[in-house]
Design a protein around this motif. Structure first.
Motif, PDB file in Angstrom:
ATOM      1  N   ALA A 140       0.445  -1.397   0.035  1.00 32.24           N
ATOM      2  CA  ALA A 140      -0.077  -0.035   0.296  1.00 32.24           C
ATOM      3  C   ALA A 140       0.844   1.242   0.091  1.00 32.24           C
ATOM      4  O   ALA A 140       0.205   2.146  -0.629  1.00 32.24           O
ATOM      5  CB  ALA A 140      -1.185  -0.131   1.359  1.00 32.24           C
ATOM      6  N   MET A 141       1.750   1.112   1.043  1.00 32.19           N
ATOM      7  CA  MET A 141       3.168   2.067   1.229  1.00 32.19           C
ATOM      8  C   MET A 141       3.167   2.577  -0.865  1.00 32.19           C
ATOM      9  O   MET A 141       3.977   3.989  -1.391  1.00 32.19           O
ATOM     10  CB  MET A 141       3.838   2.575   1.710  1.00 32.19           C
ATOM     11  CG  MET A 141       3.432   2.379   3.503  1.00 32.19           C
ATOM     12  SD  MET A 141       4.856   1.824   4.669  1.00 32.19           S
ATOM     13  CE  MET A 141       6.449   3.285   4.043  1.00 32.19           C
ATOM     14  N   ALA A 142       4.249   1.049  -1.645  1.00 38.49           N
ATOM     15  CA  ALA A 142       4.644   1.500  -2.380  1.00 38.49           C
ATOM     16  C   ALA A 142       3.803   2.828  -3.154  1.00 38.49           C
ATOM     17  O   ALA A 142       3.963   3.234  -4.295  1.00 38.49           O
ATOM     18  CB  ALA A 142       4.784   0.121  -2.849  1.00 38.49           C
ATOM     19  N   ALA A 143       1.742   1.887  -3.037  1.00 45.01           N
ATOM     20  CA  ALA A 143       1.624   1.972  -4.654  1.00 45.01           C
ATOM     21  C   ALA A 143       0.828   4.066  -4.298  1.00 45.01           C
ATOM     22  O   ALA A 143       0.638   4.393  -5.153  1.00 45.01           O
ATOM     23  CB  ALA A 143       0.260   1.320  -3.966  1.00 45.01           C
ATOM     24  N   ASP A 144       0.310   4.149  -2.899  1.00 43.23           N
ATOM     25  CA  ASP A 144       0.226   5.690  -2.428  1.00 43.23           C
ATOM     26  C   ASP A 144       1.605   6.463  -2.936  1.00 43.23           C
ATOM     27  O   ASP A 144       0.941   7.268  -3.276  1.00 43.23           O
ATOM     28  CB  ASP A 144      -0.377   5.834  -1.134  1.00 43.23           C
ATOM     29  CG  ASP A 144      -1.692   5.050  -0.973  1.00 43.23           C
ATOM     30  OD1 ASP A 144      -2.532   5.057  -1.875  1.00 43.23           O
ATOM     31  OD2 ASP A 144      -1.482   4.692   0.918  1.00 43.23           O
ATOM     32  N   ALA A 145       2.567   6.245  -2.689  1.00 41.85           N
ATOM     33  CA  ALA A 145       4.062   6.840  -2.828  1.00 41.85           C
ATOM     34  C   ALA A 145       4.523   6.943  -4.150  1.00 41.85           C
ATOM     35  O   ALA A 145       5.688   7.603  -4.315  1.00 41.85           O
ATOM     36  CB  ALA A 145       4.942   6.311  -1.600  1.00 41.85           C
ATOM     37  N   LEU A 152       9.938   1.593   6.273  1.00 40.02           N
ATOM     38  CA  LEU A 152       8.877   1.080   6.727  1.00 40.02           C
ATOM     39  C   LEU A 152      10.182   0.422   8.085  1.00 40.02           C
ATOM     40  O   LEU A 152       9.764   1.098   9.193  1.00 40.02           O
ATOM     41  CB  LEU A 152       8.234   0.027   6.342  1.00 40.02           C
ATOM     42  CG  LEU A 152       6.762  -0.350   7.483  1.00 40.02           C
ATOM     43  CD1 LEU A 152       6.236   0.749   8.432  1.00 40.02           C
ATOM     44  CD2 LEU A 152       6.517  -2.018   7.002  1.00 40.02           C
ATOM     45  N   GLU A 153      10.992   0.188   7.680  1.00 40.73           N
ATOM     46  CA  GLU A 153      11.574  -0.458   8.708  1.00 40.73           C
ATOM     47  C   GLU A 153      12.479   0.273   9.626  1.00 40.73           C
ATOM     48  O   GLU A 153      13.316   0.193  10.441  1.00 40.73           O
ATOM     49  CB  GLU A 153      12.448  -1.284   7.851  1.00 40.73           C
ATOM     50  CG  GLU A 153      11.853  -3.259   7.797  1.00 40.73           C
ATOM     51  CD  GLU A 153      13.097  -3.955   6.394  1.00 40.73           C
ATOM     52  OE1 GLU A 153      14.130  -3.865   6.304  1.00 40.73           O
ATOM     53  OE2 GLU A 153      12.208  -5.010   6.339  1.00 40.73           O
ATOM     54  N   SER A 154      13.181   1.685   8.603  1.00 38.26           N
ATOM     55  CA  SER A 154      13.773   2.314   8.935  1.00 38.26           C
ATOM     56  C   SER A 154      12.704   2.957  10.197  1.00 38.26           C
ATOM     57  O   SER A 154      13.353   3.712  11.451  1.00 38.26           O
ATOM     58  CB  SER A 154      14.127   3.617   7.725  1.00 38.26           C
ATOM     59  OG  SER A 154      14.778   4.737   8.765  1.00 38.26           O
ATOM     60  N   PHE A 155      11.703   3.207   9.737  1.00 40.83           N
ATOM     61  CA  PHE A 155      10.630   4.088  10.305  1.00 40.83           C
ATOM     62  C   PHE A 155      10.575   3.383  11.860  1.00 40.83           C
ATOM     63  O   PHE A 155      10.793   3.400  13.043  1.00 40.83           O
ATOM     64  CB  PHE A 155       9.358   3.871   9.945  1.00 40.83           C
ATOM     65  CG  PHE A 155       8.869   4.579  11.004  1.00 40.83           C
ATOM     66  CD1 PHE A 155       8.207   5.588  11.849  1.00 40.83           C
ATOM     67  CD2 PHE A 155       7.244   4.105  11.120  1.00 40.83           C
ATOM     68  CE1 PHE A 155       7.266   6.586  12.443  1.00 40.83           C
ATOM     69  CE2 PHE A 155       5.981   4.080  12.444  1.00 40.83           C
ATOM     70  CZ  PHE A 155       5.935   5.044  12.965  1.00 40.83           C
ATOM     71  N   LEU A 156       9.838   2.192  12.142  1.00 41.70           N
ATOM     72  CA  LEU A 156      10.013   1.199  13.002  1.00 41.70           C
ATOM     73  C   LEU A 156      11.265   1.151  14.119  1.00 41.70           C
ATOM     74  O   LEU A 156      11.402   1.050  15.302  1.00 41.70           O
ATOM     75  CB  LEU A 156       9.576   0.008  12.348  1.00 41.70           C
ATOM     76  CG  LEU A 156       8.457  -0.248  11.696  1.00 41.70           C
ATOM     77  CD1 LEU A 156       8.097  -1.884  11.211  1.00 41.70           C
ATOM     78  CD2 LEU A 156       7.024  -0.261  13.399  1.00 41.70           C
ATOM     79  N   GLY A 157      12.723   0.896  12.889  1.00 37.85           N
ATOM     80  CA  GLY A 157      13.531   1.175  13.748  1.00 37.85           C
ATOM     81  C   GLY A 157      13.760   2.328  15.209  1.00 37.85           C
ATOM     82  O   GLY A 157      14.570   1.868  15.653  1.00 37.85           O
TER      83      GLY A 157
END
Length: 90
Positions: A9-14, A25-30
């Motif tokens: 969904a993130m890939a499609a929206d952005a 996403l992994e950067s955000f979560l980290g």
């Protein structure tokens, strides 16, 4: 929605690749995890905030046997939804 669906969904929206969305996403979560480990609070205005609180040791009860057990103290992560998020689901 699981992690893979969120990445899609993130890939499609952005309009970016799935690999770039996964990395973001992994950067955000980290970064959220790192801040919480340091004892900081993470706040996204309108969405919500994460914080760490200390849960003290306490006595509990084993539901199978009824015996009293000791539950160790630990840190727990709490999430409080922001106003906009709360309003959007109601």
């Amino acid at each position: 929605m699981n992690k893979t669906e969120l990445i899609d969904a993130m890939a499609a929206d952005a309009g970016i690749t799935k690999a770039a969305a996964k990395k973001a996403l992994e950067s955000f979560l980290g970064n959220v995890e790192g801040s919480l480990k340091k004892g900081d609070r993470v706040s996204l205005v309108g969405f919500g905030s994460w914080s760490v609180t200390r849960r003290e040791a306490r006595d509990g009860r084993n539901p199978q046997t009824g015996k009293t057990i000791k539950i160790a103290a630990k840190n727990v992560v709490k999430f409080k939804a922001g106003t906009e998020l709360s309003n959007s689901v109601n």
